[in-house]
Motif scaffolding. Structure first.
Motif, PDB file in Angstrom:
ATOM      1  N   UNK A 118      -3.725   2.709  -1.607  1.00  0.00           N
ATOM      2  CA  UNK A 118      -2.786   2.679  -1.010  1.00  0.00           C
ATOM      3  C   UNK A 118      -2.700   3.508   0.467  1.00  0.00           C
ATOM      4  N   UNK A 119      -3.165   4.484   0.346  1.00  0.00           N
ATOM      5  CA  UNK A 119      -3.149   5.619   1.386  1.00  0.00           C
ATOM      6  C   UNK A 119      -3.913   5.219   2.568  1.00  0.00           C
ATOM      7  N   UNK A 120      -5.017   4.939   2.019  1.00  0.00           N
ATOM      8  CA  UNK A 120      -6.166   4.564   3.271  1.00  0.00           C
ATOM      9  C   UNK A 120      -5.783   3.280   3.945  1.00  0.00           C
ATOM     10  N   UNK A 121      -5.114   2.275   3.063  1.00  0.00           N
ATOM     11  CA  UNK A 121      -4.798   1.082   3.664  1.00  0.00           C
ATOM     12  C   UNK A 121      -3.468   1.248   4.513  1.00  0.00           C
ATOM     13  N   UNK A 122      -2.831   2.287   3.999  1.00  0.00           N
ATOM     14  CA  UNK A 122      -1.409   2.602   4.918  1.00  0.00           C
ATOM     15  C   UNK A 122      -1.913   3.158   6.258  1.00  0.00           C
ATOM     16  N   UNK A 123      -2.719   4.077   6.347  1.00  0.00           N
ATOM     17  CA  UNK A 123      -3.141   4.826   7.543  1.00  0.00           C
ATOM     18  C   UNK A 123      -3.984   3.753   8.340  1.00  0.00           C
ATOM     19  N   UNK A 124      -4.751   2.681   7.612  1.00  0.00           N
ATOM     20  CA  UNK A 124      -5.335   1.591   8.496  1.00  0.00           C
ATOM     21  C   UNK A 124      -4.442   0.892   9.243  1.00  0.00           C
ATOM     22  N   UNK A 125      -3.177   0.478   8.516  1.00  0.00           N
ATOM     23  CA  UNK A 125      -2.038  -0.112   9.185  1.00  0.00           C
ATOM     24  C   UNK A 125      -1.521   0.490  10.002  1.00  0.00           C
TER      25      UNK A 125
END
Length: 197
Positions: free
Chosen positions: A85-92
């Motif tokens: 979740x954190x890595x995808x959120x940062x990617x977003x």
């Protein structure tokens, strides 16, 4: 009497035209007449569906934030682990300047107005509060699984948002300053070092 559904179509038409005017002219350099011309409607239509110019402007920022929230819910929420979740959120967050540069153009215009306009300030504050709360919520999963130091959760949401938006604003202003895709790895590494037990 307008046809059923026409009200929402007209409102959307005006909101989208207002966003284009903000991007092209800036918040303080546009008028209701400019919006009407851009939307290809009369000023009377605008005043029929919105109380005033400020009401239209509030709807634009609310729509912009809602679109951002929808993207997070579609891409981050289905993931299971805290790290995903954190890595995808940062990617977003990192992809917004490339995929939706108008978001920053609109946001920067509104941030300039927030200090003197309590309604705009409230909408922006609510957006940031909800974003911090969402990061905090999925971060609790990292604490529960023993992968995140519980003391670090307090500031993690503000750090993720601040770092992400700071990078985005810099890149929007000067795209030659750094590679936006390359900096994402550094962004994730900084956050990983911060939360590491």
């Amino acid at each position: 009497m307008p046809k059923v559904g026409m009200e929402e179509i007209r409102k959307q038409q005006v909101i989208e035209a207002t966003e284009r005017c903000i991007i092209e002219k800036g918040f303080s350099n546009m008028s209701v007449k400019d919006i009407a011309m851009e939307a290809n409607v009369s000023t009377g239509i605008i005043y029929h569906y919105f109380k005033n110019k400020e009401d239209v402007l509030l709807q634009v920022i609310k729509r912009s934030f809602a679109k951002s929230h929808e993207r997070v819910m579609e891409t981050v929420e289905p993931l299971e682990t805290f790290e995903e979740k954190l890595h995808k959120h940062i990617e977003n967050i990192n992809s917004v300047p490339k995929d939706n540069p108008d978001f920053y153009a609109v946001l920067l215009n509104y941030l300039g107005q927030a200090k003197n306009n309590p309604e705009i300030n409230m909408v922006i504050a609510k957006f940031f509060k909800n974003l911090r709360k969402y990061i905090e919520t999925y971060s609790q999963n990292g604490v529960t699984s023993g992968k995140v130091n519980p003391d670090k959760i307090k500031h993690l949401p503000a750090l993720v948002i601040g770092l992400g938006m700071g990078i985005g604003i810099q890149w929007i202003i000067d795209q030659d300053a750094f590679d936006i895709d390359d900096i994402e790895k550094a962004f994730i590494n900084i956050i990983n070092v911060y939360i590491n037990k």
